[in-house]
Write a protein that holds these residues in place. Structure first.
Motif, PDB file in Angstrom:
ATOM      1  N   THR A  43       0.828  -1.202   0.000  1.00 32.54           N
ATOM      2  CA  THR A  43       0.000   0.000   0.000  1.00 32.54           C
ATOM      3  C   THR A  43       0.864   1.254   0.000  1.00 32.54           C
ATOM      4  O   THR A  43       0.578   2.219  -0.717  1.00 32.54           O
ATOM      5  N   MET A  44       1.911   1.229   0.784  1.00 33.16           N
ATOM      6  CA  MET A  44       2.843   2.360   0.781  1.00 33.16           C
ATOM      7  C   MET A  44       3.455   2.531  -0.601  1.00 33.16           C
ATOM      8  O   MET A  44       3.661   3.659  -1.080  1.00 33.16           O
ATOM      9  N   ASP A  45       3.723   1.422  -1.267  1.00 32.30           N
ATOM     10  CA  ASP A  45       4.287   1.490  -2.616  1.00 32.30           C
ATOM     11  C   ASP A  45       3.304   2.138  -3.588  1.00 32.30           C
ATOM     12  O   ASP A  45       3.717   2.863  -4.505  1.00 32.30           O
ATOM     13  N   ASN A  46       2.007   1.885  -3.414  1.00 28.93           N
ATOM     14  CA  ASN A  46       1.016   2.551  -4.253  1.00 28.93           C
ATOM     15  C   ASN A  46       1.095   4.070  -4.089  1.00 28.93           C
ATOM     16  O   ASN A  46       1.068   4.820  -5.068  1.00 28.93           O
ATOM     17  N   TRP A  47       1.197   4.518  -2.832  1.00 28.70           N
ATOM     18  CA  TRP A  47       1.277   5.956  -2.568  1.00 28.70           C
ATOM     19  C   TRP A  47       2.577   6.551  -3.102  1.00 28.70           C
ATOM     20  O   TRP A  47       2.575   7.625  -3.721  1.00 28.70           O
ATOM     21  N   THR A  48       3.689   5.873  -2.869  1.00 27.41           N
ATOM     22  CA  THR A  48       4.961   6.427  -3.346  1.00 27.41           C
ATOM     23  C   THR A  48       5.031   6.404  -4.865  1.00 27.41           C
ATOM     24  O   THR A  48       5.576   7.333  -5.481  1.00 27.41           O
ATOM     25  N   SER A  49       4.451   5.382  -5.486  1.00 28.55           N
ATOM     26  CA  SER A  49       4.456   5.305  -6.952  1.00 28.55           C
ATOM     27  C   SER A  49       3.597   6.408  -7.559  1.00 28.55           C
ATOM     28  O   SER A  49       3.996   7.068  -8.532  1.00 28.55           O
ATOM     29  N   LYS A  50       2.401   6.614  -7.011  1.00 23.69           N
ATOM     30  CA  LYS A  50       1.549   7.699  -7.489  1.00 23.69           C
ATOM     31  C   LYS A  50       2.266   9.045  -7.343  1.00 23.69           C
ATOM     32  O   LYS A  50       2.233   9.898  -8.248  1.00 23.69           O
ATOM     33  N   THR A  51       2.916   9.224  -6.215  1.00 19.45           N
ATOM     34  CA  THR A  51       3.602  10.483  -5.958  1.00 19.45           C
ATOM     35  C   THR A  51       4.798  10.645  -6.881  1.00 19.45           C
ATOM     36  O   THR A  51       5.056  11.742  -7.402  1.00 19.45           O
ATOM     37  N   ALA A  52       5.543   9.572  -7.098  1.00 17.59           N
ATOM     38  CA  ALA A  52       6.680   9.642  -8.022  1.00 17.59           C
ATOM     39  C   ALA A  52       6.210   9.939  -9.441  1.00 17.59           C
ATOM     40  O   ALA A  52       6.883  10.675 -10.185  1.00 17.59           O
ATOM     41  N   ASN A  53       5.061   9.401  -9.842  1.00 21.66           N
ATOM     42  CA  ASN A  53       4.518   9.726 -11.168  1.00 21.66           C
ATOM     43  C   ASN A  53       4.126  11.192 -11.255  1.00 21.66           C
ATOM     44  O   ASN A  53       4.326  11.833 -12.295  1.00 21.66           O
ATOM     45  N   LEU A  54       3.567  11.730 -10.174  1.00 19.79           N
ATOM     46  CA  LEU A  54       3.270  13.170 -10.138  1.00 19.79           C
ATOM     47  C   LEU A  54       4.556  13.975 -10.312  1.00 19.79           C
ATOM     48  O   LEU A  54       4.613  14.940 -11.087  1.00 19.79           O
ATOM     49  N   ILE A  55       5.604  13.574  -9.597  1.00 24.93           N
ATOM     50  CA  ILE A  55       6.886  14.284  -9.655  1.00 24.93           C
ATOM     51  C   ILE A  55       7.496  14.219 -11.051  1.00 24.93           C
ATOM     52  O   ILE A  55       7.969  15.231 -11.591  1.00 24.93           O
ATOM     53  N   GLN A  56       7.461  13.049 -11.647  1.00 29.62           N
ATOM     54  CA  GLN A  56       8.127  12.843 -12.932  1.00 29.62           C
ATOM     55  C   GLN A  56       7.292  13.351 -14.112  1.00 29.62           C
ATOM     56  O   GLN A  56       7.831  14.008 -15.014  1.00 29.62           O
ATOM     57  N   ASP A  57       5.994  13.062 -14.105  1.00 28.37           N
ATOM     58  CA  ASP A  57       5.161  13.346 -15.277  1.00 28.37           C
ATOM     59  C   ASP A  57       4.524  14.726 -15.244  1.00 28.37           C
ATOM     60  O   ASP A  57       4.309  15.333 -16.295  1.00 28.37           O
ATOM     61  N   GLU A  58       4.198  15.205 -14.049  1.00 29.28           N
ATOM     62  CA  GLU A  58       3.522  16.505 -13.951  1.00 29.28           C
ATOM     63  C   GLU A  58       4.506  17.630 -13.654  1.00 29.28           C
ATOM     64  O   GLU A  58       4.472  18.680 -14.293  1.00 29.28           O
ATOM     65  N   LEU A  59       5.382  17.408 -12.687  1.00 27.24           N
ATOM     66  CA  LEU A  59       6.350  18.443 -12.333  1.00 27.24           C
ATOM     67  C   LEU A  59       7.572  18.436 -13.241  1.00 27.24           C
ATOM     68  O   LEU A  59       8.312  19.422 -13.293  1.00 27.24           O
ATOM     69  N   LEU A  60       7.814  17.326 -13.923  1.00 25.81           N
ATOM     70  CA  LEU A  60       8.978  17.194 -14.805  1.00 25.81           C
ATOM     71  C   LEU A  60      10.275  17.508 -14.052  1.00 25.81           C
ATOM     72  O   LEU A  60      11.167  18.195 -14.559  1.00 25.81           O
ATOM     73  N   ALA A  61      10.364  16.979 -12.846  1.00 24.85           N
ATOM     74  CA  ALA A  61      11.529  17.240 -12.002  1.00 24.85           C
ATOM     75  C   ALA A  61      12.784  16.597 -12.584  1.00 24.85           C
ATOM     76  O   ALA A  61      12.766  15.437 -12.990  1.00 24.85           O
ATOM     77  N   ASP A  62      13.860  17.352 -12.626  1.00 23.85           N
ATOM     78  CA  ASP A  62      15.148  16.843 -13.093  1.00 23.85           C
ATOM     79  C   ASP A  62      15.855  16.097 -11.965  1.00 23.85           C
ATOM     80  O   ASP A  62      15.621  16.364 -10.781  1.00 23.85           O
TER      81      ASP A  62
END
Length: 246
Positions: free
Chosen positions: A42-61
């Motif tokens: 379950t924690m992995d679901n939250w961290t994965s969703k958040t990492a997708n937000l960081i990578q796909d929406e914020l385009l963080a380098d």
């Protein structure tokens, strides 16, 4: 120590693979009666969703700093892991003006601390059951509302390595993934379950190493408890089959 001595992202994936349904982080609030238990999966679901937000929406380098101005909480733990999966850097209570992005708790002092960041800012409601804000703080996006639209499987475009920066200290120094794991080594017993009173710790770099990264590296689990008398904490430790942190 039950750890793969590479980087924190690889360690996280390994521990999720080994321990998926087992409890990883439990949050107990004596004031509200809230109890949230997150398994590794379950924690992995939250961290994965958040990492997708960081990578796909914020385009963080890679190397982008994420200010984290929040108290010990399960949502704080998500943000202490997710940027690392993207090769970004977690900067707990660091220099907000140097951070590219900011994540803050709901209290006025936490929000004001984060306002010095000129990039995208997210606020954590820290409400029971992961509820979003009734009224979103001005200048911030509601993390809970925003993260739900993202997928729960994550693949990094630029995975970190052991020598990539991971965590900033109170002095502003950036520790690498390897150095964070070195700091965490031996602080938790293999597979142990640790009960940590929120009032006795913090979510700065030292606190995160103690109550999050060290148990993770040891394949253990954590109970964060907010409030409670000594007697109540002792009873909770017995119920959760955990060792009360000194």
């Amino acid at each position: 120590m039950a750890t793969d001595r590479t980087d924190l992202a690889a360690l996280w994936r390994s521990q999720v693979g080994r321990n998926g349904p087992r409890p990883f982080l439990t949050y107990h609030d004596f004031g509200t009666g809230e109890r949230v238990e997150l398994s590794f999966a379950t924690m992995d679901n939250w961290t994965s969703k958040t990492a997708n937000l960081i990578q796909d929406e914020l385009l963080a380098d890679p190397g982008s700093r994420f200010l984290l101005a929040a108290p010990p909480h399960w949502m704080t733990a998500v943000w202490a892991i997710a940027p690392l999966l993207c090769s970004a850097v977690v900067s707990p209570w660091g220099d907000a003006a140097r951070a590219r992005y900011a994540v803050a708790g709901p209290e006025t002092d936490q929000l004001e601390y984060a306002r010095a960041c000129r990039g995208e800012r997210y606020a954590l409601s820290l409400l029971p059951l992961g509820r979003p804000f009734a009224e979103v703080p001005e200048g911030f996006a509601d993390y809970v509302a925003e993260v739900r639209m993202h997928g729960d499987r994550f693949a990094a475009f630029d995975p970190p390595n052991a020598d990539a920066p991971a965590l900033t200290t109170s002095s502003g120094e950036a520790l690498t993934h390897r150095e964070v794991l070195d700091e965490a080594a031996g602080r938790a017993k293999d597979g142990a379950r640790l009960l940590v009173p929120v009032e006795r710790t913090s979510a700065d770099a030292e606190g995160l190493i103690d109550w999050l990264y060290a148990p993770l590296a040891a394949g253990g689990s954590v109970v964060l408890a907010r409030g409670g008398t000594e007697a109540e904490l002792a009873r909770l430790a017995e119920v959760e089959k955990a060792r009360l942190a000194s």
